[in-house]
Write an enzyme that holds these catalytic residues in place. Structure first.
Site, PDB file in Angstrom:
ATOM      1  N   ARG A  34     -14.212 -23.987  14.832  1.00 48.01           N
ATOM      2  CA  ARG A  34     -14.288 -23.619  13.283  1.00 48.01           C
ATOM      3  C   ARG A  34     -14.988 -22.197  13.070  1.00 48.01           C
ATOM      4  NH1 ARG A  34     -12.319 -27.891  11.117  1.00 48.01           N
ATOM      5  NH2 ARG A  34     -12.388 -29.837  11.988  1.00 48.01           N
ATOM      6  N   ASP A  35     -14.594 -21.394  12.084  1.00 44.82           N
ATOM      7  CA  ASP A  35     -14.911 -20.297  11.957  1.00 44.82           C
ATOM      8  C   ASP A  35     -16.476 -20.723  11.158  1.00 44.82           C
ATOM      9  OD1 ASP A  35     -13.760 -17.190  11.116  1.00 44.82           O
ATOM     10  OD2 ASP A  35     -15.631 -17.645  10.221  1.00 44.82           O
ATOM     11  N   GLU A 104     -13.335  -7.682  13.693  1.00 46.79           N
ATOM     12  CA  GLU A 104     -15.096  -7.732  13.712  1.00 46.79           C
ATOM     13  C   GLU A 104     -15.330  -8.184  15.238  1.00 46.79           C
ATOM     14  OE1 GLU A 104     -16.645 -10.411  11.018  1.00 46.79           O
ATOM     15  OE2 GLU A 104     -16.154  -9.103   9.382  1.00 46.79           O
ATOM     16  N   VAL A 105     -14.669  -9.005  15.868  1.00 47.01           N
ATOM     17  CA  VAL A 105     -15.186  -9.515  17.234  1.00 47.01           C
ATOM     18  C   VAL A 105     -14.038  -9.238  18.369  1.00 47.01           C
ATOM     19  CG1 VAL A 105     -15.527 -11.518  18.470  1.00 47.01           C
ATOM     20  CG2 VAL A 105     -16.259 -11.474  16.025  1.00 47.01           C
ATOM     21  N   HIS A 109      -8.481 -13.169  18.711  1.00 45.64           N
ATOM     22  CA  HIS A 109      -8.535 -14.663  18.200  1.00 45.64           C
ATOM     23  C   HIS A 109      -7.615 -14.692  17.086  1.00 45.64           C
ATOM     24  CE1 HIS A 109     -11.485 -11.633  16.308  1.00 45.64           C
ATOM     25  NE2 HIS A 109     -11.277 -12.366  15.284  1.00 45.64           N
ATOM     26  N   MET A 110      -7.036 -15.889  16.776  1.00 43.01           N
ATOM     27  CA  MET A 110      -5.944 -16.070  15.815  1.00 43.01           C
ATOM     28  C   MET A 110      -6.667 -16.923  14.656  1.00 43.01           C
ATOM     29  SD  MET A 110      -2.751 -15.691  14.970  1.00 43.01           S
ATOM     30  CE  MET A 110      -2.041 -15.368  16.776  1.00 43.01           C
TER      31      MET A 110
HETATM   32  P1  AMP Z   1     -12.058 -10.818  12.540  1.00 43.45           P
HETATM   33  O1  AMP Z   1     -12.604 -10.050  11.566  1.00 43.45           O
HETATM   34  O2  AMP Z   1     -10.827 -11.028  12.554  1.00 43.45           O
HETATM   35  O3  AMP Z   1     -12.598 -10.170  13.954  1.00 43.45           O
HETATM   36  O4  AMP Z   1     -12.919 -12.028  12.457  1.00 43.45           O
HETATM   37  C1  AMP Z   1     -14.100 -12.461  13.266  1.00 43.45           C
HETATM   38  C2  AMP Z   1     -14.425 -13.870  12.664  1.00 43.45           C
HETATM   39  O5  AMP Z   1     -15.444 -14.539  13.584  1.00 43.45           O
HETATM   40  C3  AMP Z   1     -15.077 -14.067  11.132  1.00 43.45           C
HETATM   41  O6  AMP Z   1     -14.140 -14.873  10.400  1.00 43.45           O
HETATM   42  C4  AMP Z   1     -16.297 -14.587  11.568  1.00 43.45           C
HETATM   43  O7  AMP Z   1     -16.759 -15.490  10.517  1.00 43.45           O
HETATM   44  C5  AMP Z   1     -16.420 -15.402  12.696  1.00 43.45           C
HETATM   45  N1  AMP Z   1     -17.328 -15.461  13.675  1.00 43.45           N
HETATM   46  C6  AMP Z   1     -18.472 -14.763  13.935  1.00 43.45           C
HETATM   47  N2  AMP Z   1     -19.257 -15.173  14.698  1.00 43.45           N
HETATM   48  C7  AMP Z   1     -18.804 -16.607  14.877  1.00 43.45           C
HETATM   49  C8  AMP Z   1     -19.322 -17.595  15.475  1.00 43.45           C
HETATM   50  N3  AMP Z   1     -20.591 -17.427  16.170  1.00 43.45           N
HETATM   51  N4  AMP Z   1     -18.773 -18.818  15.333  1.00 43.45           N
HETATM   52  C9  AMP Z   1     -17.766 -19.018  14.688  1.00 43.45           C
HETATM   53  N5  AMP Z   1     -17.106 -17.902  14.167  1.00 43.45           N
HETATM   54  C10 AMP Z   1     -17.638 -16.739  14.100  1.00 43.45           C
END
Ligand code: AMP
Length: 125
Positions: A34-35, A104-105, A109-110
């Site tokens: 879960r996000d 961001e990460v 990821h989907m």
């Molecule tokens: P993106 O902007 O597509 O890279 O989305 C990154 C997502 O990762 C965001 O929706 C964050 O809320 C989520 N996220 C960041 N750190 C964590 C974590 N430790 N556990 C779960 N989700 C995370």
């Protein structure tokens, strides 16, 4: 730009068990959790266990087994979460890649979102 994987990203740390996650599905090649900042009643992130930076990186370099495992995991998550398109009003699956998409990460990821009307995916600029 070449794909350069940063093994200190937060999802790499989740895969190594260094930080916790709320797992909804784990298979041989895929993890879904879960996000941490959900944008909908269902907001699951699906990641390959392999070191892929973006969707295009994954599609270009992952094995057929990894790709099928990932795709089937996405389908199972939709069913398990009650948002499959044949049994509910549906869901959105999206992935951000790179700066213009505000990724961001830097581990592919989907996002799978559902459980409420989600609106249009993009606003006109
Ligand atoms: P993106 O902007 O597509 O890279 O989305 C990154 C997502 O990762 C965001 O929706 C964050 O809320 C989520 N996220 C960041 N750190 C964590 C974590 N430790 N556990 C779960 N989700 C995370």
């Amino acid at each position: 730009m070449p794909y350069t994987y940063d093994d200190q990203n937060v999802f790499a740390k989740i895969l190594r068990g260094e930080i916790p996650n709320d797992t909804v599905l784990e298979t041989e090649h895929t993890l879904a959790f879960r996000d941490i900042t959900p944008q909908a009643p269902v907001h699951v992130l699906v990641i390959p266990k392999g070191s892929y930076v973006t969707y295009d990186h994954f599609c270009a370099e992952a094995s057929a087994e990894e790709i099928v495992d990932f795709a089937r995991a996405c389908s199972k998550i939709c069913s398990d979460q009650g948002i499959a398109a044949d049994a509910s009003p549906g869901f959105r699956a999206l992935t951000n890649a790179g700066e213009h998409a505000v990724q961001e990460v830097p581990h592919f990821h989907m996002h799978i979102l559902g459980g409420r009307p989600l609106g249009r995916i993009l606003s006109p600029t």
